[in-house]
Every structure is written in C-alpha cells, then in structure tokens.
Design a protein around this motif. Structure first.
Motif, PDB file in Angstrom:
ATOM      1  N   GLY A 265       0.800  -1.224   0.000  1.00 12.35           N
ATOM      2  CA  GLY A 265       0.000   0.000   0.000  1.00 12.35           C
ATOM      3  C   GLY A 265       0.827   1.265   0.000  1.00 12.35           C
ATOM      4  O   GLY A 265       0.344   2.318   0.399  1.00 12.35           O
ATOM      5  N   SER A 266       2.095   1.207  -0.417  1.00 16.87           N
ATOM      6  CA  SER A 266       2.918   2.410  -0.410  1.00 16.87           C
ATOM      7  C   SER A 266       3.488   2.635  -1.801  1.00 16.87           C
ATOM      8  O   SER A 266       3.249   1.868  -2.733  1.00 16.87           O
ATOM      9  CB  SER A 266       4.044   2.263   0.619  1.00 16.87           C
ATOM     10  OG  SER A 266       4.883   1.190   0.260  1.00 16.87           O
ATOM     11  N   GLY A 267       4.289   3.717  -1.931  1.00 12.52           N
ATOM     12  CA  GLY A 267       4.936   4.001  -3.193  1.00 12.52           C
ATOM     13  C   GLY A 267       4.010   4.504  -4.273  1.00 12.52           C
ATOM     14  O   GLY A 267       4.028   3.988  -5.385  1.00 12.52           O
ATOM     15  N   TYR A 268       3.208   5.513  -3.968  1.00 10.47           N
ATOM     16  CA  TYR A 268       2.247   5.986  -4.963  1.00 10.47           C
ATOM     17  C   TYR A 268       2.143   7.515  -5.046  1.00 10.47           C
ATOM     18  O   TYR A 268       1.392   8.041  -5.855  1.00 10.47           O
ATOM     19  CB  TYR A 268       0.863   5.395  -4.672  1.00 10.47           C
ATOM     20  CG  TYR A 268       0.261   5.839  -3.355  1.00 10.47           C
ATOM     21  CD1 TYR A 268      -0.655   6.895  -3.290  1.00 10.47           C
ATOM     22  CD2 TYR A 268       0.588   5.198  -2.167  1.00 10.47           C
ATOM     23  CE1 TYR A 268      -1.208   7.284  -2.094  1.00 10.47           C
ATOM     24  CE2 TYR A 268       0.044   5.586  -0.960  1.00 10.47           C
ATOM     25  CZ  TYR A 268      -0.864   6.625  -0.931  1.00 10.47           C
ATOM     26  OH  TYR A 268      -1.405   7.016   0.263  1.00 10.47           O
ATOM     27  N   ILE A 269       2.896   8.244  -4.241  1.00  6.56           N
ATOM     28  CA  ILE A 269       2.743   9.705  -4.170  1.00  6.56           C
ATOM     29  C   ILE A 269       3.898  10.410  -4.874  1.00  6.56           C
ATOM     30  O   ILE A 269       5.062  10.063  -4.685  1.00  6.56           O
ATOM     31  CB  ILE A 269       2.653  10.172  -2.700  1.00  6.56           C
ATOM     32  CG1 ILE A 269       1.377   9.652  -2.048  1.00  6.56           C
ATOM     33  CG2 ILE A 269       2.694  11.694  -2.611  1.00  6.56           C
ATOM     34  CD1 ILE A 269       1.251  10.019  -0.585  1.00  6.56           C
ATOM     35  N   VAL A 270       3.544  11.424  -5.660  1.00  6.03           N
ATOM     36  CA  VAL A 270       4.532  12.311  -6.282  1.00  6.03           C
ATOM     37  C   VAL A 270       4.147  13.734  -5.902  1.00  6.03           C
ATOM     38  O   VAL A 270       3.025  14.181  -6.179  1.00  6.03           O
ATOM     39  CB  VAL A 270       4.550  12.173  -7.814  1.00  6.03           C
ATOM     40  CG1 VAL A 270       5.518  13.188  -8.421  1.00  6.03           C
ATOM     41  CG2 VAL A 270       4.943  10.765  -8.213  1.00  6.03           C
TER      42      VAL A 270
ATOM     43  N   THR B  49      -3.194   5.812  -7.325  1.00  8.48           N
ATOM     44  CA  THR B  49      -3.940   4.814  -6.563  1.00  8.48           C
ATOM     45  C   THR B  49      -5.425   4.971  -6.837  1.00  8.48           C
ATOM     46  O   THR B  49      -5.903   6.074  -7.121  1.00  8.48           O
ATOM     47  CB  THR B  49      -3.675   4.965  -5.054  1.00  8.48           C
ATOM     48  OG1 THR B  49      -4.486   4.027  -4.338  1.00  8.48           O
ATOM     49  CG2 THR B  49      -4.011   6.371  -4.572  1.00  8.48           C
ATOM     50  N   SER B  50      -6.138   3.877  -6.725  1.00 11.43           N
ATOM     51  CA  SER B  50      -7.597   3.893  -6.849  1.00 11.43           C
ATOM     52  C   SER B  50      -8.262   3.581  -5.514  1.00 11.43           C
ATOM     53  O   SER B  50      -9.478   3.420  -5.446  1.00 11.43           O
ATOM     54  CB  SER B  50      -8.052   2.868  -7.905  1.00 11.43           C
ATOM     55  OG  SER B  50      -7.602   1.564  -7.549  1.00 11.43           O
ATOM     56  N   SER B  51      -7.461   3.498  -4.451  1.00  9.17           N
ATOM     57  CA  SER B  51      -7.980   3.151  -3.127  1.00  9.17           C
ATOM     58  C   SER B  51      -8.774   4.305  -2.522  1.00  9.17           C
ATOM     59  O   SER B  51      -8.230   5.401  -2.336  1.00  9.17           O
ATOM     60  CB  SER B  51      -6.817   2.781  -2.196  1.00  9.17           C
ATOM     61  OG  SER B  51      -7.255   2.729  -0.852  1.00  9.17           O
TER      62      SER B  51
ATOM     63  N   HIS C 259       5.685   7.332   1.455  1.00 13.90           N
ATOM     64  CA  HIS C 259       4.838   6.706   0.449  1.00 13.90           C
ATOM     65  C   HIS C 259       5.120   7.275  -0.942  1.00 13.90           C
ATOM     66  O   HIS C 259       4.253   7.294  -1.811  1.00 13.90           O
ATOM     67  CB  HIS C 259       3.359   6.894   0.795  1.00 13.90           C
ATOM     68  CG  HIS C 259       2.940   6.176   2.048  1.00 13.90           C
ATOM     69  ND1 HIS C 259       3.157   6.708   3.306  1.00 13.90           N
ATOM     70  CD2 HIS C 259       2.364   4.968   2.241  1.00 13.90           C
ATOM     71  CE1 HIS C 259       2.695   5.862   4.210  1.00 13.90           C
ATOM     72  NE2 HIS C 259       2.211   4.793   3.598  1.00 13.90           N
ATOM     73  N   ALA C 260       6.347   7.715  -1.133  1.00 17.96           N
ATOM     74  CA  ALA C 260       6.727   8.292  -2.426  1.00 17.96           C
ATOM     75  C   ALA C 260       6.746   7.223  -3.512  1.00 17.96           C
ATOM     76  O   ALA C 260       7.115   6.069  -3.274  1.00 17.96           O
ATOM     77  CB  ALA C 260       8.096   8.958  -2.324  1.00 17.96           C
ATOM     78  N   HIS C 261       6.361   7.628  -4.707  1.00 14.82           N
ATOM     79  CA  HIS C 261       6.383   6.742  -5.858  1.00 14.82           C
ATOM     80  C   HIS C 261       7.829   6.330  -6.156  1.00 14.82           C
ATOM     81  O   HIS C 261       8.763   7.124  -5.968  1.00 14.82           O
ATOM     82  CB  HIS C 261       5.778   7.457  -7.073  1.00 14.82           C
ATOM     83  CG  HIS C 261       5.489   6.566  -8.228  1.00 14.82           C
ATOM     84  ND1 HIS C 261       6.456   6.171  -9.127  1.00 14.82           N
ATOM     85  CD2 HIS C 261       4.334   5.979  -8.642  1.00 14.82           C
ATOM     86  CE1 HIS C 261       5.914   5.391 -10.032  1.00 14.82           C
ATOM     87  NE2 HIS C 261       4.624   5.253  -9.772  1.00 14.82           N
TER      88      HIS C 261
END
Length: 332
Positions: free
Chosen positions: A145-150, A161-163, A213-215
């Motif tokens: 659930g991590s690695g999705y923010i820029v 993310t679609s969460s 949670h960085a991409h």
C-alpha cells in the motif's frame, strides 16, 4: 470449490468500534462516534506501527478476560509468521484458544478462513507472515500500500492509486482537484494544511507521510519532497501557534489550600482554566466564566463556614462580609 468463511469460521467477532474507542482513536459525542485527533494521526502512521498498535490493544483487552488466552493467542499469532501462505491448515486441528482467535485475526487481515470439502481451513495472509515473521520481513511491509505519491514544487500532489482509503487520507491535508480511475490529483494549500492541523495532524507527519509513500520514480530523488513544499507546510503550522490574547480574570489570596484546590477543580471542570500556579495559589480563568466562578466561590465558602459553625459566630459574620474574605479577583 472453496467459499470464504470469515464470519462463520470460529470464535466471536472482534468489536472494532470498542477497540478503536479504547485506543482513543474515536470518541463519543452527542451526534455519534467520530474520529479523534489521535485517530487522524494514526492514519498517517506506518502500517507496521498501525497493526502492532491494534494487536497490542486486542491482546490487552483479551488479557483482561483471561491472561492464559492472551498468551496462547500471542503464540499462535507469532507462529503465523513462519507458516507458508500457500498452504492451508485445518481449523479442526487448532487448539480451542486458537480457534477463538480465528475470527478476530481474520477481521484484522492476518488470516483467511474458508470452507472446502465440508471442512474449515485457514490460510495465513502475506501481512501476517511479514508482520509476525520478524527480521528482514518487516522491510517488505513498507511495500504494501505504499509508493504511490509524487509531490511537485508547484504544491501539486499526484497519487497513483484507486484506493478510496488513500484518497480519504490525502484529503486530510490536500485540496482535491480531480480524481481519475487510477489517480488522485490534489494541491497543498494553506487552508488544506490548516484543516489538517485542526485535526491534530502536524506538519512533520504530513511531510513524512508523503516521503514514506513516495512513488518509486521519485523515491530516490534528493530531497524526495521539495524543500519549498516541506518548508511551507512547516511555516503554515508555525503560523497557527502565534500568541493569542483573551480576556481573563486572575484569582489569588485564597484563605487556604483546600479552598484553592476546590476552586481550581471547578475552573478546570468548567473549561475556563487558562493558567494555574499551585505554589503561589493563583489562577487565571476566562472572563466569560467570572459569574460562575463568583457563585461557586461564595457557595463553597458558605459550605466551609457552615462546617466550622460550632466554633462561634465567626462563620456567620464571614458570610455577610462577602468577597472581601474570599479569593481576590482582578484582571489578568
């Protein structure tokens, strides 16, 4: 075929609401149960810390009922970390204590019970193996659930993310601009940050959450979060901590420690206490509470003097003399 049986597997269901209330992540109000400041801060914590916080509280509540059950459940939980996630285990072979733990652990996402061939089976989840396996496995949990923010220098935040949960977390400190099927686009503003501060979320928590949670495409960038953005968020929080002025009344010259303590407890209970000096027997109370304070002080002195009445008429005389013999109030 196999059929999920999370609810009917074994053991009583975990009361999630009671669990969160005991952790003070939620609070009761006349309008219902709402998330607390601690709850908002909890949402931004790492998955490991979130899960172990919940598990510790679950075991604590279980220990209050039976210390032996709590110890057995903890042992069962740790065993899950060393089991194969692709190998099913028959629930019939579990101990009674372990059977009672199946439903609560299933609700927490640590086991997956299902029914097949007329029997109940159990699969440990990847989360259980990573969380309870220890050692290098803990590093793998950060990938769930991590690695999705820029985050860009123009304060725009892109989240791949679609969460719905992750969207809701981002809305705590960003202004939503638009949402695509697999992307959330928001912007960090002073107003959105102030809303987060009002929830009890700090600037460092916001910056740390976006950094952790960085991409992957920006995770190796130095710095991961642009300095202009991080510094702005910290500055916005600092602005909310400026000194504010309010009308207050200073109370002093109490007759004794007992009277001071009684008045202090009343002021604190009414929500008007702004400052307290126990050693010097002084306190500052918001001016809007002055009438209530005056009424309480007089009734408290009257009650104290009534108790001392056998000593003579001094108590009655004090009642007529009024405030001159009680605490002195003046502008703070």
């Amino acid at each position: 075929g196999a059929m999920p049986a999370t609810v009917t597997a074994a053991g009583e269901l975990l009361d999630i609401r009671a669990l969160f209330l005991s952790l003070k992540l939620m609070t009761e109000t006349p309008d219902g149960t709402i998330i607390s400041s601690r709850g908002f801060q909890f949402l931004l914590k790492e998955t490991t810390e979130q899960m172990w916080t919940i598990l510790r509280q679950y075991l604590k509540l279980l220990e209050e009922k039976s210390s032996s059950d709590a110890a057995s459940t903890l042992g069962f939980l740790l065993e899950l970390g060393f089991r194969n996630v692709s190998e099913a285990y028959s629930i019939d072979l579990l101990k009674d204590v372990e059977k009672r733990a199946v439903n609560p652990l299933a609700q927490l996402g640590l086991v997956y019970p299902f029914k097949a061939q007329g029997r109940m089976w159990l699969l440990p989840t990847q989360l259980a193996c990573i969380l309870c396996g220890g050692g290098s496995n803990l590093a793998s949990l950060s990938q769930l659930g991590s690695g999705y923010i820029v985050c860009e220098t123009n304060y725009r935040v892109y989240a791949y993310t679609s969460s719905p949960l992750q969207h809701a977390i981002l809305r705590l400190f960003t202004f939503e601009e638009y949402v695509l099927p697999n992307m959330y686009v928001g912007r960090l503003t002073r107003d959105s940050a102030n809303a987060a501060f009002a929830y009890g979320i700090g600037s460092e928590q916001i910056v740390s959450y976006m950094r952790e949670h960085a991409h992957p495409h920006v995770a190796q960038r130095v710095p991961v979060i642009p300095d202009t953005v991080a510094d702005a968020v910290r500055l916005w929080e600092a602005e909310t901590r400026r000194v504010s002025l309010m009308s207050a009344v200073l109370y002093s010259a109490f007759t004794n420690q007992e009277e001071f303590d009684a008045v202090a407890d009343f002021a604190k209970g009414s929500g008007g206490l702004l400052w307290l000096d126990r050693e010097g027997q002084r306190m500052a109370v918001h001016a809007s509470h002055m009438d209530d304070m005056r009424t309480f002080i007089r009734s408290n002195r009257a009650r104290a003097q009534t108790e001392r009445r056998p000593q003579g008429l001094q108590g009655l005389q004090g009642l007529h003399n009024g405030p001159e013999h009680g605490p002195r109030a003046g502008p703070a």
